[in-house]
Motif scaffolding. Structure first.
Motif, PDB file in Angstrom:
ATOM      1  N   CYS A  12      38.868 -68.982 -14.125  1.00  0.00           N
ATOM      2  CA  CYS A  12      37.853 -68.496 -15.065  1.00  0.00           C
ATOM      3  C   CYS A  12      38.534 -68.230 -16.409  1.00  0.00           C
ATOM      4  O   CYS A  12      39.585 -67.578 -16.452  1.00  0.00           O
ATOM      5  CB  CYS A  12      37.210 -67.204 -14.560  1.00  0.00           C
ATOM      6  N   VAL A  13      37.910 -68.706 -17.495  1.00  0.00           N
ATOM      7  CA  VAL A  13      38.486 -68.533 -18.827  1.00  0.00           C
ATOM      8  C   VAL A  13      37.392 -68.065 -19.784  1.00  0.00           C
ATOM      9  O   VAL A  13      36.330 -68.675 -19.874  1.00  0.00           O
ATOM     10  CB  VAL A  13      39.103 -69.844 -19.350  1.00  0.00           C
ATOM     11  N   ASP A  14      37.664 -66.988 -20.501  1.00  0.00           N
ATOM     12  CA  ASP A  14      36.738 -66.460 -21.507  1.00  0.00           C
ATOM     13  C   ASP A  14      36.970 -67.211 -22.815  1.00  0.00           C
ATOM     14  O   ASP A  14      38.085 -67.259 -23.339  1.00  0.00           O
ATOM     15  CB  ASP A  14      36.994 -64.960 -21.694  1.00  0.00           C
ATOM     16  N   THR A  15      35.902 -67.795 -23.370  1.00  0.00           N
ATOM     17  CA  THR A  15      36.025 -68.577 -24.611  1.00  0.00           C
ATOM     18  C   THR A  15      35.636 -67.792 -25.852  1.00  0.00           C
ATOM     19  O   THR A  15      35.642 -68.337 -26.958  1.00  0.00           O
ATOM     20  CB  THR A  15      35.139 -69.834 -24.533  1.00  0.00           C
ATOM     21  N   THR A  16      35.302 -66.522 -25.709  1.00  0.00           N
ATOM     22  CA  THR A  16      34.878 -65.708 -26.846  1.00  0.00           C
ATOM     23  C   THR A  16      35.960 -65.665 -27.931  1.00  0.00           C
ATOM     24  O   THR A  16      37.115 -65.337 -27.662  1.00  0.00           O
ATOM     25  CB  THR A  16      34.564 -64.267 -26.390  1.00  0.00           C
ATOM     26  N   GLY A  17      35.564 -66.016 -29.154  1.00  0.00           N
ATOM     27  CA  GLY A  17      36.479 -65.937 -30.288  1.00  0.00           C
ATOM     28  C   GLY A  17      37.594 -66.963 -30.276  1.00  0.00           C
ATOM     29  O   GLY A  17      38.570 -66.816 -31.019  1.00  0.00           O
TER      30      GLY A  17
ATOM     31  N   ALA B 177      31.622 -66.378 -21.910  1.00  0.00           N
ATOM     32  CA  ALA B 177      31.629 -65.863 -23.287  1.00  0.00           C
ATOM     33  C   ALA B 177      30.737 -64.639 -23.326  1.00  0.00           C
ATOM     34  O   ALA B 177      29.883 -64.444 -22.453  1.00  0.00           O
ATOM     35  CB  ALA B 177      31.147 -66.930 -24.266  1.00  0.00           C
ATOM     36  N   ASP B 178      30.899 -63.814 -24.355  1.00  0.00           N
ATOM     37  CA  ASP B 178      30.044 -62.645 -24.460  1.00  0.00           C
ATOM     38  C   ASP B 178      28.656 -63.055 -24.970  1.00  0.00           C
ATOM     39  O   ASP B 178      28.444 -64.191 -25.431  1.00  0.00           O
ATOM     40  CB  ASP B 178      30.675 -61.554 -25.325  1.00  0.00           C
ATOM     41  N   LEU B 179      27.720 -62.130 -24.874  1.00  0.00           N
ATOM     42  CA  LEU B 179      26.328 -62.418 -25.194  1.00  0.00           C
ATOM     43  C   LEU B 179      26.159 -62.901 -26.635  1.00  0.00           C
ATOM     44  O   LEU B 179      25.447 -63.881 -26.907  1.00  0.00           O
ATOM     45  CB  LEU B 179      25.482 -61.157 -24.955  1.00  0.00           C
ATOM     46  N   GLU B 180      26.837 -62.236 -27.566  1.00  0.00           N
ATOM     47  CA  GLU B 180      26.703 -62.603 -28.979  1.00  0.00           C
ATOM     48  C   GLU B 180      27.189 -64.029 -29.222  1.00  0.00           C
ATOM     49  O   GLU B 180      26.563 -64.805 -29.961  1.00  0.00           O
ATOM     50  CB  GLU B 180      27.495 -61.622 -29.846  1.00  0.00           C
ATOM     51  N   THR B 181      28.299 -64.383 -28.604  1.00  0.00           N
ATOM     52  CA  THR B 181      28.853 -65.730 -28.778  1.00  0.00           C
ATOM     53  C   THR B 181      27.904 -66.783 -28.218  1.00  0.00           C
ATOM     54  O   THR B 181      27.646 -67.812 -28.867  1.00  0.00           O
ATOM     55  CB  THR B 181      30.226 -65.831 -28.094  1.00  0.00           C
ATOM     56  N   MET B 182      27.382 -66.548 -27.008  1.00  0.00           N
ATOM     57  CA  MET B 182      26.470 -67.535 -26.417  1.00  0.00           C
ATOM     58  C   MET B 182      25.198 -67.663 -27.253  1.00  0.00           C
ATOM     59  O   MET B 182      24.675 -68.767 -27.424  1.00  0.00           O
ATOM     60  CB  MET B 182      26.145 -67.141 -24.971  1.00  0.00           C
ATOM     61  N   TYR B 183      24.713 -66.558 -27.783  1.00  0.00           N
ATOM     62  CA  TYR B 183      23.525 -66.622 -28.642  1.00  0.00           C
ATOM     63  C   TYR B 183      23.817 -67.443 -29.899  1.00  0.00           C
ATOM     64  O   TYR B 183      23.029 -68.330 -30.269  1.00  0.00           O
ATOM     65  CB  TYR B 183      23.078 -65.214 -29.036  1.00  0.00           C
ATOM     66  N   ARG B 184      24.934 -67.166 -30.533  1.00  0.00           N
ATOM     67  CA  ARG B 184      25.265 -67.868 -31.777  1.00  0.00           C
ATOM     68  C   ARG B 184      25.419 -69.368 -31.544  1.00  0.00           C
ATOM     69  O   ARG B 184      25.020 -70.188 -32.373  1.00  0.00           O
ATOM     70  CB  ARG B 184      26.558 -67.293 -32.355  1.00  0.00           C
ATOM     71  N   ARG B 185      25.970 -69.738 -30.391  1.00  0.00           N
ATOM     72  CA  ARG B 185      26.207 -71.156 -30.109  1.00  0.00           C
ATOM     73  C   ARG B 185      24.951 -71.899 -29.674  1.00  0.00           C
ATOM     74  O   ARG B 185      24.936 -73.134 -29.671  1.00  0.00           O
ATOM     75  CB  ARG B 185      27.276 -71.289 -29.023  1.00  0.00           C
ATOM     76  N   THR B 186      23.914 -71.171 -29.265  1.00  0.00           N
ATOM     77  CA  THR B 186      22.718 -71.845 -28.724  1.00  0.00           C
ATOM     78  C   THR B 186      21.451 -71.610 -29.530  1.00  0.00           C
ATOM     79  O   THR B 186      20.419 -72.221 -29.245  1.00  0.00           O
ATOM     80  CB  THR B 186      22.463 -71.382 -27.272  1.00  0.00           C
TER      81      THR B 186
END
Length: 457
Positions: free
Chosen positions: A144-149, A100-109
């Motif tokens: 590999c799978v991107d989960t962003t959005g 996931a991108d940085l913003e997504t990982m930050y929001r989730r954690t």
């Protein structure tokens, strides 16, 4: 089916794991939950009482005790830091890396009570840990799978589609048909075709060269894949166009590609990212796919460096100026050697010497240089060629002669060197050490040189 989800915190392993378990009607096992159950403490309490080292010990115990049967397994972000964990998780499994991108990982954690790993602010910690683990995660992943959005259910469907993708589905079917056509060994080609038809989840790696029929990589990889119970096959790809090979590699969703003569330099502009060592060398011998990204590496220089560790700082001559020679020059300079490059085409030898910051000279002055180490990096002497650029009259017992050609094991040059009393290092030693590094890039698993020697003998 045993599916293992890996990735950083905040990439969605727990929720995607639950959705996948529902899709496949399989039990879900969360390793962090098991650690807490067995410890009788929450993970922050384990870190407070035992530190990260204590937590990692508990993690290894839980992973070692996981059932071998069908399940979806969601792991902690750092589980792959342990080779023991990696080998245990990979056996009989399909490894799925979630990103996931940085913003997504930050929001989730950002609201998590999990203990920090670096002491840095959360955004900086995510960035630091991601950089440190990027190559490890990529090496250990089958897909590999991107989960962003994306919602967890959407990601689960994407994972299932990738895991269930069969070789009969275009455009993969066309790509794999091309790769089968490009294998010059009829029995290997027929066996692989049968495997691809019977096993839709089969992973595939290969060696790209022109020629590729001489390579011993297929037998080595077959043995190593079997040793670690990996559902992978390895094929030869002998074709005159590396662009067509890479196109088929992408469309066919292959996992890893070994690159040999004459493609080590030509492959670079066809890749998405190139490792700094490979960039400095100007040659790539290892390509790894993660999602849609093709990353290039060079393990040849490690194969040259490892057998010459005891010769640091000595006077060396390198014969050749192609892709293998560039890797050898990089290795010899890393060992602090006083290096001179000799090449039959002096202009090309001078260009490599200028890049490496060393001397160059014509091959005719070899005797005048009196080197302690000689590294031969041209195809001369490769079966069926019986030629050699140096004879026993050029060599003496004070030299160490390393021929990077490995078929035959005792090349004409090494026969001449041994007759002169020199210490000889066969090209199989370069092959062994570079193969250890390449296998780790393809699978995440570190193997010993002794194991590689065992499987190629």
């Amino acid at each position: 089916m045993r599916i293992v989800l890996t990735g950083l915190r905040g990439t969605g392993k727990t929720l995607v794991g639950a959705a996948l378990a529902d899709l496949y009607h399989l039990p879900l096992i969360d390793t962090d939950e098991r650690i807490e159950q067995e410890a009788g403490m929450a993970i922050p309490e384990i870190f407070a009482a035992e530190g990260e080292e204590g937590f990692r010990r508990r993690e290894e115990q839980v992973v070692a005790g996981l059932p071998a049967g069908q399940a979806v397994i969601s792991t902690g972000g750092g589980v792959l830091l342990s080779q023991r964990n990696l080998v245990a998780l990979r056996r009989g499994s399909r490894m799925v890396l979630l990103t996931a991108d940085l913003e997504t990982m930050y929001r989730r954690t950002c609201t998590s009570d999990r203990p920090p790993l670096t002491g840095k602010p959360l955004v900086d910690e995510i960035r630091t840990v991601a950089a440190a683990r990027r190559d490890l995660y990529r090496a250990a992943a089958d897909i590999c799978v991107d989960t962003t959005g994306k919602e967890p259910g959407t990601v689960a469907l994407e994972v299932r589609a990738l895991l269930n993708e069969t070789w009969r589905t275009e455009p993969r079917a066309g790509a794999l048909s091309f790769l089968l056509q490009a294998n010059p060994a009829e029995r290997e080609r027929e066996a692989l075709a049968a495997d691809l038809k019977s096993d839709p989840e089969l992973g595939l790696c290969g060696i790209a060269g022109f020629p590729a029929s001489h390579s011993i990589s297929p037998q080595m990889y077959a043995a190593l894949f079997a040793r670690f119970n990996l559902d992978y096959r390895y094929t030869r790809i002998e074709w005159p166009s590396i662009a067509e090979i890479v196109g088929a590699f992408r469309a066919g969703r292959l996992r890893g590609l070994s690159v040999t003569i004459p493609f080590k330099e030509q492959v670079i502009p066809l890749l998405d990212t190139v490792d700094p060592d490979a960039t400095a060398i100007g040659a790539v011998n290892t390509v790894v796919r993660c999602g849609d990204d093709l990353a290039g590496f060079n393990t040849d220089w490690l194969g040259v460096s490892a057998p010459l560790q005891q010769h640091r700082g000595e006077k060396a001559v390198l014969i050749g100026a192609g892709g293998a020679a560039a890797a050898a020059a990089y290795a010899l300079k890393h060992l602090g050697m006083d290096l001179t490059i000799l090449n039959r085409t002096e202009e090309r030898g001078r260009a490599l010497a200028d890049r490496c910051g060393c001397s160059t000279a014509p091959l005719s002055v070899f005797r005048d240089l009196a080197p302690e180490v000689v590294v031969h990096a041209t195809p001369v002497g490769m079966h069926p060629d019986t030629g050699t650029l140096l004879t026993r009259a050029d060599l003496d017992e004070g030299m160490t002669v390393f021929d990077l050609v490995y078929t035959p094991r005792m090349t004409p040059l090494l026969v001449e060197a041994e007759a002169a009393g020199a210490r000889v290092i066969p090209g199989t030693e370069m092959f062994v050490h570079q193969a250890c590094a390449q296998f780790e890039h393809f699978t995440g698993i570190r193997v010993s040189p002794d194991l590689v020697r065992e499987v190629i003998e």
